[in-house]
Design a protein around this motif. Structure first.
Motif, PDB file in Angstrom:
ATOM      1  N   THR A 228       0.824  -1.210   0.000  1.00  0.00           N
ATOM      2  CA  THR A 228       0.000   0.000   0.000  1.00  0.00           C
ATOM      3  C   THR A 228       0.862   1.266   0.000  1.00  0.00           C
ATOM      4  O   THR A 228       0.527   2.256  -0.656  1.00  0.00           O
ATOM      5  CB  THR A 228      -0.922   0.010   1.235  1.00  0.00           C
ATOM      6  OG1 THR A 228      -1.684  -1.189   1.223  1.00  0.00           O
ATOM      7  CG2 THR A 228      -1.879   1.189   1.216  1.00  0.00           C
ATOM      8  N   ASP A 229       1.978   1.234   0.722  1.00  0.00           N
ATOM      9  CA  ASP A 229       2.786   2.456   0.860  1.00  0.00           C
ATOM     10  C   ASP A 229       3.322   2.937  -0.496  1.00  0.00           C
ATOM     11  O   ASP A 229       3.171   4.108  -0.846  1.00  0.00           O
ATOM     12  CB  ASP A 229       3.949   2.230   1.839  1.00  0.00           C
ATOM     13  CG  ASP A 229       3.454   2.088   3.266  1.00  0.00           C
ATOM     14  OD1 ASP A 229       2.375   2.638   3.573  1.00  0.00           O
ATOM     15  OD2 ASP A 229       4.137   1.431   4.071  1.00  0.00           O
ATOM     16  N   VAL A 230       3.943   2.025  -1.229  1.00  0.00           N
ATOM     17  CA  VAL A 230       4.498   2.432  -2.528  1.00  0.00           C
ATOM     18  C   VAL A 230       3.377   2.902  -3.449  1.00  0.00           C
ATOM     19  O   VAL A 230       3.502   3.917  -4.138  1.00  0.00           O
ATOM     20  CB  VAL A 230       5.310   1.279  -3.161  1.00  0.00           C
ATOM     21  CG1 VAL A 230       5.635   1.596  -4.604  1.00  0.00           C
ATOM     22  CG2 VAL A 230       6.603   1.055  -2.371  1.00  0.00           C
ATOM     23  N   LYS A 231       2.273   2.186  -3.407  1.00  0.00           N
ATOM     24  CA  LYS A 231       1.144   2.548  -4.267  1.00  0.00           C
ATOM     25  C   LYS A 231       0.646   3.961  -3.964  1.00  0.00           C
ATOM     26  O   LYS A 231       0.298   4.726  -4.863  1.00  0.00           O
ATOM     27  CB  LYS A 231       0.002   1.534  -4.060  1.00  0.00           C
ATOM     28  CG  LYS A 231      -0.876   1.343  -5.270  1.00  0.00           C
ATOM     29  CD  LYS A 231      -1.806   0.147  -5.108  1.00  0.00           C
ATOM     30  CE  LYS A 231      -2.897   0.435  -4.109  1.00  0.00           C
ATOM     31  NZ  LYS A 231      -3.633  -0.754  -3.674  1.00  0.00           N
ATOM     32  N   GLU A 232       0.648   4.300  -2.674  1.00  0.00           N
ATOM     33  CA  GLU A 232       0.172   5.628  -2.255  1.00  0.00           C
ATOM     34  C   GLU A 232       1.273   6.681  -2.307  1.00  0.00           C
ATOM     35  O   GLU A 232       1.056   7.830  -1.916  1.00  0.00           O
ATOM     36  CB  GLU A 232      -0.380   5.557  -0.830  1.00  0.00           C
ATOM     37  CG  GLU A 232      -1.709   4.821  -0.721  1.00  0.00           C
ATOM     38  CD  GLU A 232      -2.815   5.556  -1.467  1.00  0.00           C
ATOM     39  OE1 GLU A 232      -3.045   6.728  -1.186  1.00  0.00           O
ATOM     40  OE2 GLU A 232      -3.431   4.940  -2.353  1.00  0.00           O
ATOM     41  N   GLY A 233       2.463   6.271  -2.726  1.00  0.00           N
ATOM     42  CA  GLY A 233       3.576   7.218  -2.787  1.00  0.00           C
ATOM     43  C   GLY A 233       4.162   7.555  -1.433  1.00  0.00           C
ATOM     44  O   GLY A 233       4.854   8.559  -1.273  1.00  0.00           O
ATOM     45  N   ASN A 234       3.881   6.695  -0.451  1.00  0.00           N
ATOM     46  CA  ASN A 234       4.423   6.907   0.887  1.00  0.00           C
ATOM     47  C   ASN A 234       5.864   6.395   0.915  1.00  0.00           C
ATOM     48  O   ASN A 234       6.111   5.199   0.948  1.00  0.00           O
ATOM     49  CB  ASN A 234       3.534   6.183   1.899  1.00  0.00           C
ATOM     50  CG  ASN A 234       4.008   6.358   3.323  1.00  0.00           C
ATOM     51  OD1 ASN A 234       4.845   7.223   3.609  1.00  0.00           O
ATOM     52  ND2 ASN A 234       3.487   5.542   4.211  1.00  0.00           N
ATOM     53  N   VAL A 235       6.822   7.322   0.885  1.00  0.00           N
ATOM     54  CA  VAL A 235       8.237   6.958   0.760  1.00  0.00           C
ATOM     55  C   VAL A 235       8.781   6.631   2.153  1.00  0.00           C
ATOM     56  O   VAL A 235       9.066   7.517   2.955  1.00  0.00           O
ATOM     57  CB  VAL A 235       9.034   8.102   0.088  1.00  0.00           C
ATOM     58  CG1 VAL A 235      10.490   7.709  -0.082  1.00  0.00           C
ATOM     59  CG2 VAL A 235       8.421   8.443  -1.268  1.00  0.00           C
ATOM     60  N   THR A 236       8.897   5.337   2.445  1.00  0.00           N
ATOM     61  CA  THR A 236       9.266   4.875   3.779  1.00  0.00           C
ATOM     62  C   THR A 236      10.763   4.550   3.859  1.00  0.00           C
ATOM     63  O   THR A 236      11.468   4.572   2.839  1.00  0.00           O
ATOM     64  CB  THR A 236       8.436   3.638   4.162  1.00  0.00           C
ATOM     65  OG1 THR A 236       8.674   2.624   3.181  1.00  0.00           O
ATOM     66  CG2 THR A 236       6.948   3.969   4.193  1.00  0.00           C
ATOM     67  N   LEU A 237      11.221   4.210   5.049  1.00  0.00           N
ATOM     68  CA  LEU A 237      12.662   4.026   5.266  1.00  0.00           C
ATOM     69  C   LEU A 237      13.320   3.030   4.305  1.00  0.00           C
ATOM     70  O   LEU A 237      14.371   3.350   3.740  1.00  0.00           O
ATOM     71  CB  LEU A 237      12.933   3.637   6.729  1.00  0.00           C
ATOM     72  CG  LEU A 237      14.395   3.665   7.147  1.00  0.00           C
ATOM     73  CD1 LEU A 237      15.013   5.047   6.969  1.00  0.00           C
ATOM     74  CD2 LEU A 237      14.548   3.212   8.605  1.00  0.00           C
ATOM     75  N   PRO A 238      12.733   1.839   4.093  1.00  0.00           N
ATOM     76  CA  PRO A 238      13.405   0.929   3.160  1.00  0.00           C
ATOM     77  C   PRO A 238      13.525   1.519   1.744  1.00  0.00           C
ATOM     78  O   PRO A 238      14.528   1.292   1.061  1.00  0.00           O
ATOM     79  CB  PRO A 238      12.520  -0.332   3.148  1.00  0.00           C
ATOM     80  CG  PRO A 238      11.343  -0.035   3.988  1.00  0.00           C
ATOM     81  CD  PRO A 238      11.579   1.212   4.744  1.00  0.00           C
ATOM     82  N   VAL A 239      12.537   2.296   1.350  1.00  0.00           N
ATOM     83  CA  VAL A 239      12.584   2.916   0.017  1.00  0.00           C
ATOM     84  C   VAL A 239      13.636   4.029  -0.015  1.00  0.00           C
ATOM     85  O   VAL A 239      14.402   4.141  -0.975  1.00  0.00           O
ATOM     86  CB  VAL A 239      11.184   3.451  -0.376  1.00  0.00           C
ATOM     87  CG1 VAL A 239      11.258   4.243  -1.681  1.00  0.00           C
ATOM     88  CG2 VAL A 239      10.196   2.295  -0.507  1.00  0.00           C
ATOM     89  N   ILE A 240      13.680   4.822   1.050  1.00  0.00           N
ATOM     90  CA  ILE A 240      14.700   5.877   1.128  1.00  0.00           C
ATOM     91  C   ILE A 240      16.091   5.244   1.055  1.00  0.00           C
ATOM     92  O   ILE A 240      16.977   5.714   0.341  1.00  0.00           O
ATOM     93  CB  ILE A 240      14.543   6.695   2.437  1.00  0.00           C
ATOM     94  CG1 ILE A 240      13.233   7.473   2.418  1.00  0.00           C
ATOM     95  CG2 ILE A 240      15.731   7.644   2.636  1.00  0.00           C
ATOM     96  CD1 ILE A 240      12.882   8.157   3.735  1.00  0.00           C
ATOM     97  N   HIS A 241      16.243   4.143   1.775  1.00  0.00           N
ATOM     98  CA  HIS A 241      17.537   3.448   1.776  1.00  0.00           C
ATOM     99  C   HIS A 241      17.891   2.981   0.359  1.00  0.00           C
ATOM    100  O   HIS A 241      19.004   3.181  -0.108  1.00  0.00           O
ATOM    101  CB  HIS A 241      17.491   2.261   2.737  1.00  0.00           C
ATOM    102  CG  HIS A 241      18.783   1.520   2.825  1.00  0.00           C
ATOM    103  ND1 HIS A 241      19.861   2.005   3.529  1.00  0.00           N
ATOM    104  CD2 HIS A 241      19.189   0.357   2.262  1.00  0.00           C
ATOM    105  CE1 HIS A 241      20.874   1.158   3.403  1.00  0.00           C
ATOM    106  NE2 HIS A 241      20.494   0.151   2.643  1.00  0.00           N
ATOM    107  N   ALA A 242      16.904   2.385  -0.309  1.00  0.00           N
ATOM    108  CA  ALA A 242      17.167   1.886  -1.675  1.00  0.00           C
ATOM    109  C   ALA A 242      17.462   3.041  -2.623  1.00  0.00           C
ATOM    110  O   ALA A 242      18.352   2.943  -3.475  1.00  0.00           O
ATOM    111  CB  ALA A 242      15.967   1.080  -2.163  1.00  0.00           C
ATOM    112  N   LEU A 243      16.726   4.142  -2.459  1.00  0.00           N
ATOM    113  CA  LEU A 243      16.950   5.302  -3.346  1.00  0.00           C
ATOM    114  C   LEU A 243      18.352   5.889  -3.158  1.00  0.00           C
ATOM    115  O   LEU A 243      18.949   6.413  -4.093  1.00  0.00           O
ATOM    116  CB  LEU A 243      15.905   6.392  -3.067  1.00  0.00           C
ATOM    117  CG  LEU A 243      14.504   6.149  -3.640  1.00  0.00           C
ATOM    118  CD1 LEU A 243      13.496   7.136  -3.054  1.00  0.00           C
ATOM    119  CD2 LEU A 243      14.501   6.247  -5.168  1.00  0.00           C
ATOM    120  N   ASN A 244      18.863   5.783  -1.938  1.00  0.00           N
ATOM    121  CA  ASN A 244      20.181   6.359  -1.665  1.00  0.00           C
ATOM    122  C   ASN A 244      21.327   5.387  -1.892  1.00  0.00           C
ATOM    123  O   ASN A 244      22.443   5.799  -2.189  1.00  0.00           O
ATOM    124  CB  ASN A 244      20.247   6.880  -0.222  1.00  0.00           C
ATOM    125  CG  ASN A 244      19.413   8.135  -0.055  1.00  0.00           C
ATOM    126  OD1 ASN A 244      19.464   9.033  -0.903  1.00  0.00           O
ATOM    127  ND2 ASN A 244      18.625   8.203   1.001  1.00  0.00           N
TER     128      ASN A 244
END
Ligand code: IPE
Ligand code: IPE
Ligand code: MG
Ligand code: MG
Length: 266
Positions: A228-244
């Motif tokens: 749900t988070d990715v779908k809603e664009g909720n950028v959470t810690l694991p995503v921030i980590h992957a983006l960085n």
């Protein structure tokens, strides 16, 4: 209840359940039905557990007030879940169709409000400092939700901004329960602050775990949909980590997935 552990407060948690049930009575049976539908579905009861544990840790004697406050906090939590599913478009909750899916948007919204008011009916009887802590926690929750929405699909969101959001939406309410328990126990101020810190850090860790499970968890076990988070664009810690820290391909793919939908309301 579905709390499957025993931290030594099972007896008190049963009292919390009883208090919650009593408070769900309404002249309008539909309200009681929807509220019961959400609350009887279970849940981990983390917030009441933290409150009761804090009370016991600080040698509180008369558990009844802590039980009442714990019930109020769980009512507030259940209200936010009903509203959160509307906001997030989450279609399952606690293993059942979300309240707004089953009973309709308007009925679900009003039931959330009903639960908030019932919580304040219980919590409002306490000393002004306790009422204030509770009200501030609810305000923090709303602030966290608004900030989260403001940062939706924002792939430049920092770890600090993320922690600020989850601190407000999840950790401060849990901290509030712990501090109130300390006050009710008649503890020294430094001990009240200590259990407050415990609640705060537990709350932050808890939301980080929830955010990881939203990516790798099994919806059937979670009782709510993952992803749900990715779908809603909720950028959470694991995503921030992957983006960085991810490789170029992963980063590009994530950025693509997190592109703001063209038809974005609000
Ligand atoms: C869900 O809370 C919202 C978050 C803060 C992650 P819980 O994970 O405590 O939900 P229940 O009460 O166990 O269903
Ligand atoms: C919890 O965050 C928000 C609240 C504090 C109500 P989530 O949006 O991650 O909660 P779930 O995952 O839907 O339970
Ligand atoms: Mg949600
Ligand atoms: Mg979540």
């Amino acid at each position: 209840v579905t709390a499957s552990w025993d931290f030594g407060v099972l007896k008190e948690l049963a009292l919390v359940e009883q208090k919650i049930r009593e408070s769900l009575v309404s002249e309008e049976p539909l309200l009681t039905d929807i509220a019961t539908y959400v609350i009887a579905a279970g849940g981990k009861r983390i917030r009441p557990t933290v409150t009761l544990l804090s009370f016991k840790a600080l040698s509180g004697k008369d558990i009844r007030q802590a039980v009442d406050l714990a019930a109020a906090l769980e009512l507030i939590h259940s209200a936010t879940l009903i509203h959160d599913d509307i906001n997030d478009g989450g279609d399952m909750r606690r293993g059942r169709p979300a309240a707004y899916k089953k009973f309709g948007l308007q009925n679900a919204l009003v039931t959330g409000d009903f639960l908030f008011v019932k919580a304040f009916g219980i919590g409002g009887k306490f000393d002004p400092d306790i009422v204030e802590i509770t009200a501030n926690a609810c305000a923090a929750l709303a602030e966290g939700e608004i900030r989260q929405k403001r940062h939706a699909f924002d792939t430049s969101v920092t770890k600090d901004e993320y922690v600020d959001i989850i601190r407000r939406k999840t950790a401060l309410p849990i901290m509030a329960g712990a501090k109130i328990a300390g006050l009710l126990a008649g503890a020294r101020l430094e001990d009240v602050d200590a259990v407050g810190d415990y609640g705060l850090h537990l709350g932050i860790a808890f939301q980080i775990v929830d955010d990881i499970l939203d990516i790798i968890g099994d919806g059937a076990r979670l009782g709510k949909p993952s992803g749900t988070d990715v779908k809603e664009g909720n950028v959470t810690l694991p995503v921030i980590h992957a983006l960085n820290n991810g490789n170029q391909i992963d980063k590009a793919e994530l950025a693509r997935i997190l592109q703001k939908p063209v038809k974005e309301s609000g």
